[in-house]
Design a protein around this motif. Structure first.
Motif, PDB file in Angstrom:
ATOM      1  N   SER A 246     -17.596 -80.448 -49.163  1.00  0.00           N
ATOM      2  CA  SER A 246     -17.509 -80.255 -50.615  1.00  0.00           C
ATOM      3  C   SER A 246     -17.823 -78.809 -50.999  1.00  0.00           C
ATOM      4  CB  SER A 246     -18.476 -81.199 -51.339  1.00  0.00           C
ATOM      5  OG  SER A 246     -18.097 -82.534 -51.138  1.00  0.00           O
ATOM      6  N   ILE A 247     -18.790 -78.206 -50.325  1.00  0.00           N
ATOM      7  CA  ILE A 247     -19.121 -76.799 -50.585  1.00  0.00           C
ATOM      8  C   ILE A 247     -17.941 -75.913 -50.187  1.00  0.00           C
ATOM      9  CG2 ILE A 247     -20.608 -74.873 -49.882  1.00  0.00           C
ATOM     10  CD1 ILE A 247     -22.898 -76.984 -49.637  1.00  0.00           C
ATOM     11  N   GLY A 248     -17.326 -76.183 -49.046  1.00  0.00           N
ATOM     12  CA  GLY A 248     -16.158 -75.414 -48.615  1.00  0.00           C
ATOM     13  C   GLY A 248     -15.003 -75.528 -49.595  1.00  0.00           C
ATOM     14  N   ALA A 249     -14.741 -76.739 -50.066  1.00  0.00           N
ATOM     15  CA  ALA A 249     -13.655 -76.952 -51.026  1.00  0.00           C
ATOM     16  C   ALA A 249     -13.946 -76.218 -52.334  1.00  0.00           C
ATOM     17  CB  ALA A 249     -13.459 -78.444 -51.273  1.00  0.00           C
ATOM     18  N   LEU A 250     -15.210 -76.232 -52.761  1.00  0.00           N
ATOM     19  CA  LEU A 250     -15.581 -75.514 -53.986  1.00  0.00           C
ATOM     20  C   LEU A 250     -15.422 -74.008 -53.786  1.00  0.00           C
ATOM     21  CD1 LEU A 250     -16.621 -75.455 -56.861  1.00  0.00           C
ATOM     22  CD2 LEU A 250     -18.956 -75.624 -55.953  1.00  0.00           C
TER      23      LEU A 250
ATOM     24  N   VAL B 259     -12.511 -74.193 -43.923  1.00  0.00           N
ATOM     25  CA  VAL B 259     -12.765 -75.080 -42.788  1.00  0.00           C
ATOM     26  C   VAL B 259     -14.249 -75.414 -42.818  1.00  0.00           C
ATOM     27  CG1 VAL B 259     -10.894 -74.236 -41.318  1.00  0.00           C
ATOM     28  CG2 VAL B 259     -13.136 -73.163 -41.173  1.00  0.00           C
ATOM     29  N   SER B 260     -14.581 -76.594 -42.332  1.00  0.00           N
ATOM     30  CA  SER B 260     -15.993 -76.984 -42.305  1.00  0.00           C
ATOM     31  C   SER B 260     -16.237 -77.965 -41.172  1.00  0.00           C
ATOM     32  CB  SER B 260     -16.405 -77.611 -43.639  1.00  0.00           C
ATOM     33  OG  SER B 260     -15.750 -78.848 -43.831  1.00  0.00           O
ATOM     34  N   ASP B 261     -17.503 -78.085 -40.820  1.00  0.00           N
ATOM     35  CA  ASP B 261     -17.956 -79.125 -39.906  1.00  0.00           C
ATOM     36  C   ASP B 261     -19.286 -79.613 -40.467  1.00  0.00           C
ATOM     37  OD1 ASP B 261     -19.932 -77.265 -39.112  1.00  0.00           O
ATOM     38  OD2 ASP B 261     -18.779 -76.628 -37.382  1.00  0.00           O
ATOM     39  N   ALA B 262     -20.080 -80.280 -39.690  1.00  0.00           N
ATOM     40  CA  ALA B 262     -21.335 -80.836 -40.199  1.00  0.00           C
ATOM     41  C   ALA B 262     -22.354 -79.765 -40.554  1.00  0.00           C
ATOM     42  CB  ALA B 262     -21.938 -81.799 -39.176  1.00  0.00           C
ATOM     43  N   ASP B 263     -22.192 -78.552 -40.014  1.00  0.00           N
ATOM     44  CA  ASP B 263     -23.215 -77.527 -40.186  1.00  0.00           C
ATOM     45  C   ASP B 263     -22.807 -76.329 -41.027  1.00  0.00           C
ATOM     46  OD1 ASP B 263     -24.978 -78.921 -38.437  1.00  0.00           O
ATOM     47  OD2 ASP B 263     -23.852 -78.125 -36.733  1.00  0.00           O
ATOM     48  N   SER B 264     -21.508 -76.090 -41.187  1.00  0.00           N
ATOM     49  CA  SER B 264     -21.114 -74.870 -41.880  1.00  0.00           C
ATOM     50  C   SER B 264     -19.752 -75.025 -42.539  1.00  0.00           C
ATOM     51  CB  SER B 264     -21.079 -73.696 -40.901  1.00  0.00           C
ATOM     52  OG  SER B 264     -20.071 -73.906 -39.929  1.00  0.00           O
ATOM     53  N   ALA B 265     -19.542 -74.177 -43.540  1.00  0.00           N
ATOM     54  CA  ALA B 265     -18.246 -74.097 -44.215  1.00  0.00           C
ATOM     55  C   ALA B 265     -17.884 -72.625 -44.333  1.00  0.00           C
ATOM     56  CB  ALA B 265     -18.310 -74.735 -45.594  1.00  0.00           C
ATOM     57  N   GLU B 266     -16.616 -72.333 -44.137  1.00  0.00           N
ATOM     58  CA  GLU B 266     -16.103 -70.976 -44.293  1.00  0.00           C
ATOM     59  C   GLU B 266     -14.839 -71.051 -45.129  1.00  0.00           C
ATOM     60  OE1 GLU B 266     -15.446 -68.782 -40.657  1.00  0.00           O
ATOM     61  OE2 GLU B 266     -17.069 -69.864 -39.663  1.00  0.00           O
ATOM     62  N   TRP B 267     -14.642 -70.049 -45.972  1.00  0.00           N
ATOM     63  CA  TRP B 267     -13.397 -69.968 -46.718  1.00  0.00           C
ATOM     64  C   TRP B 267     -12.993 -68.512 -46.836  1.00  0.00           C
ATOM     65  CZ3 TRP B 267     -17.980 -71.695 -48.818  1.00  0.00           C
ATOM     66  CH2 TRP B 267     -18.580 -70.899 -49.795  1.00  0.00           C
ATOM     67  N   GLY B 268     -11.717 -68.322 -47.025  1.00  0.00           N
ATOM     68  CA  GLY B 268     -11.151 -66.985 -47.137  1.00  0.00           C
ATOM     69  C   GLY B 268      -9.645 -67.110 -47.154  1.00  0.00           C
ATOM     70  N   ALA B 269      -8.966 -66.053 -46.753  1.00  0.00           N
ATOM     71  CA  ALA B 269      -7.509 -66.044 -46.758  1.00  0.00           C
ATOM     72  C   ALA B 269      -6.994 -65.773 -45.352  1.00  0.00           C
ATOM     73  CB  ALA B 269      -6.990 -64.987 -47.731  1.00  0.00           C
ATOM     74  N   THR B 270      -5.962 -66.485 -44.978  1.00  0.00           N
ATOM     75  CA  THR B 270      -5.400 -66.347 -43.638  1.00  0.00           C
ATOM     76  C   THR B 270      -4.203 -65.398 -43.588  1.00  0.00           C
ATOM     77  OG1 THR B 270      -3.987 -68.281 -43.988  1.00  0.00           O
ATOM     78  CG2 THR B 270      -6.143 -68.657 -42.967  1.00  0.00           C
ATOM     79  N   TRP B 271      -3.729 -64.950 -44.735  1.00  0.00           N
ATOM     80  CA  TRP B 271      -2.579 -64.051 -44.773  1.00  0.00           C
ATOM     81  C   TRP B 271      -2.917 -62.774 -44.019  1.00  0.00           C
ATOM     82  CZ3 TRP B 271      -1.180 -60.234 -49.054  1.00  0.00           C
ATOM     83  CH2 TRP B 271       0.124 -59.764 -48.901  1.00  0.00           C
ATOM     84  N   GLU B 272      -1.983 -62.280 -43.232  1.00  0.00           N
ATOM     85  CA  GLU B 272      -2.253 -61.139 -42.350  1.00  0.00           C
ATOM     86  C   GLU B 272      -2.654 -59.866 -43.093  1.00  0.00           C
ATOM     87  OE1 GLU B 272       1.209 -59.609 -40.211  1.00  0.00           O
ATOM     88  OE2 GLU B 272       2.487 -60.607 -41.683  1.00  0.00           O
TER      89      GLU B 272
ATOM     90  N   ASP C  73     -25.425 -76.567 -58.229  1.00  0.00           N
ATOM     91  CA  ASP C  73     -25.212 -77.791 -59.019  1.00  0.00           C
ATOM     92  C   ASP C  73     -24.561 -78.881 -58.172  1.00  0.00           C
ATOM     93  OD1 ASP C  73     -26.309 -76.538 -61.226  1.00  0.00           O
ATOM     94  OD2 ASP C  73     -24.372 -76.163 -62.211  1.00  0.00           O
ATOM     95  N   LEU C  74     -23.600 -78.491 -57.331  1.00  0.00           N
ATOM     96  CA  LEU C  74     -22.931 -79.455 -56.456  1.00  0.00           C
ATOM     97  C   LEU C  74     -23.939 -80.112 -55.513  1.00  0.00           C
ATOM     98  CD1 LEU C  74     -19.668 -79.840 -55.079  1.00  0.00           C
ATOM     99  CD2 LEU C  74     -21.165 -79.054 -53.274  1.00  0.00           C
ATOM    100  N   VAL C  75     -24.819 -79.303 -54.916  1.00  0.00           N
ATOM    101  CA  VAL C  75     -25.827 -79.838 -53.985  1.00  0.00           C
ATOM    102  C   VAL C  75     -26.798 -80.749 -54.731  1.00  0.00           C
ATOM    103  CG1 VAL C  75     -27.742 -79.211 -52.455  1.00  0.00           C
ATOM    104  CG2 VAL C  75     -25.610 -77.908 -52.384  1.00  0.00           C
ATOM    105  N   THR C  76     -27.247 -80.324 -55.902  1.00  0.00           N
ATOM    106  CA  THR C  76     -28.158 -81.140 -56.707  1.00  0.00           C
ATOM    107  C   THR C  76     -27.508 -82.469 -57.073  1.00  0.00           C
ATOM    108  OG1 THR C  76     -29.209 -79.167 -57.592  1.00  0.00           O
ATOM    109  CG2 THR C  76     -29.498 -81.196 -58.846  1.00  0.00           C
ATOM    110  N   ASP C  77     -26.257 -82.412 -57.506  1.00  0.00           N
ATOM    111  CA  ASP C  77     -25.532 -83.641 -57.862  1.00  0.00           C
ATOM    112  C   ASP C  77     -25.365 -84.557 -56.650  1.00  0.00           C
ATOM    113  OD1 ASP C  77     -25.332 -82.682 -60.438  1.00  0.00           O
ATOM    114  OD2 ASP C  77     -23.204 -82.150 -60.290  1.00  0.00           O
ATOM    115  N   PHE C  78     -25.076 -83.966 -55.489  1.00  0.00           N
ATOM    116  CA  PHE C  78     -24.897 -84.748 -54.269  1.00  0.00           C
ATOM    117  C   PHE C  78     -26.149 -85.571 -53.973  1.00  0.00           C
ATOM    118  CE2 PHE C  78     -25.391 -85.164 -49.650  1.00  0.00           C
ATOM    119  CZ  PHE C  78     -24.186 -85.759 -49.293  1.00  0.00           C
ATOM    120  N   PHE C  79     -27.301 -84.912 -53.974  1.00  0.00           N
ATOM    121  CA  PHE C  79     -28.540 -85.631 -53.671  1.00  0.00           C
ATOM    122  C   PHE C  79     -28.941 -86.561 -54.811  1.00  0.00           C
ATOM    123  CE2 PHE C  79     -28.893 -82.307 -50.435  1.00  0.00           C
ATOM    124  CZ  PHE C  79     -29.163 -83.101 -49.341  1.00  0.00           C
ATOM    125  N   GLY C  80     -28.687 -86.158 -56.050  1.00  0.00           N
ATOM    126  CA  GLY C  80     -28.969 -87.039 -57.185  1.00  0.00           C
ATOM    127  C   GLY C  80     -28.149 -88.312 -57.115  1.00  0.00           C
ATOM    128  N   ASP C  81     -26.872 -88.187 -56.762  1.00  0.00           N
ATOM    129  CA  ASP C  81     -26.007 -89.361 -56.626  1.00  0.00           C
ATOM    130  C   ASP C  81     -26.503 -90.279 -55.507  1.00  0.00           C
ATOM    131  OD1 ASP C  81     -24.437 -88.377 -58.662  1.00  0.00           O
ATOM    132  OD2 ASP C  81     -22.802 -87.702 -57.350  1.00  0.00           O
TER     133      ASP C  81
END
Length: 165
Positions: A35-39, A84-97, A150-158
């Motif tokens: 969810s953090i990666g998507a955001l 891209v993400s896994d259980a421990d990390s998320a990365e985002w950016g652009a893949t265009w050369e 806010d996303l993390v707070t909402d996640f644990f609150g939910d």
């Protein structure tokens, strides 16, 4: 004679309650990190398409033709933003050369000719070099950090509300 005190605590009555707390104590972090990666991806796309500012709030320098910055070449940059993400990390950016050119800026000089030649709005343009200013699009602004918090707070609150039912 030794005197001693012994206390025995039977927690079997709390097993059901502890089981309900399990997801709160040991949540599915892969879901949160994805969810953090998507955001982060969404924030980066918004920066390119709408905000047109660096993560630190600095407005991007206008381009010479007045067209939407970082959109002129068939939306290559915007379309290449991903995470891209896994259980421990998320990365985002652009893949265009050529994404790094926009992120960091660049100076383009001819390799084999004396001058660069390219088509401009009023005909052919010749130049000894072209400087492309940096227009950083990957990074976190203060507002981005707050959104992620806010996303993390909402996640644990939910999780807590779900387990309280």
């Amino acid at each position: 004679m030794d005197a001693g005190v012994s206390i025995t605590v039977d927690l079997s009555e709390f097993d059901a309650e502890l089981a309900r707390l399990g997801p709160v104590i040991e949540p599915d972090m892969e879901e949160l990190v994805a969810s953090i990666g998507a955001l982060g991806e969404s924030q980066t796309r918004r920066r390119i398409s709408d905000e047109k500012t660096a993560p630190d709030g600095t407005p991007w320098k206008e381009n010479r033709t007045g067209t939407p910055i970082l959109h002129q070449t068939g939306r290559n940059l915007l379309d290449s933003v991903a995470f891209v993400s896994d259980a421990d990390s998320a990365e985002w950016g652009a893949t265009w050369e050529f994404a790094h050119v926009h992120q960091d800026g660049a100076v383009i000089e001819p390799r084999t000719a004396k001058m660069l030649r390219f088509k401009g709005p009023n005909g052919v343009i010749f130049a000894k070099k072209v400087t492309i200013p940096a227009r950083p699009f990957v990074g976190l602004s203060d507002a981005n950090r707050e959104e992620i918090s806010d996303l993390v707070t909402d996640f644990f609150g939910d999780l807590i509300r779900e387990r309280a039912r």
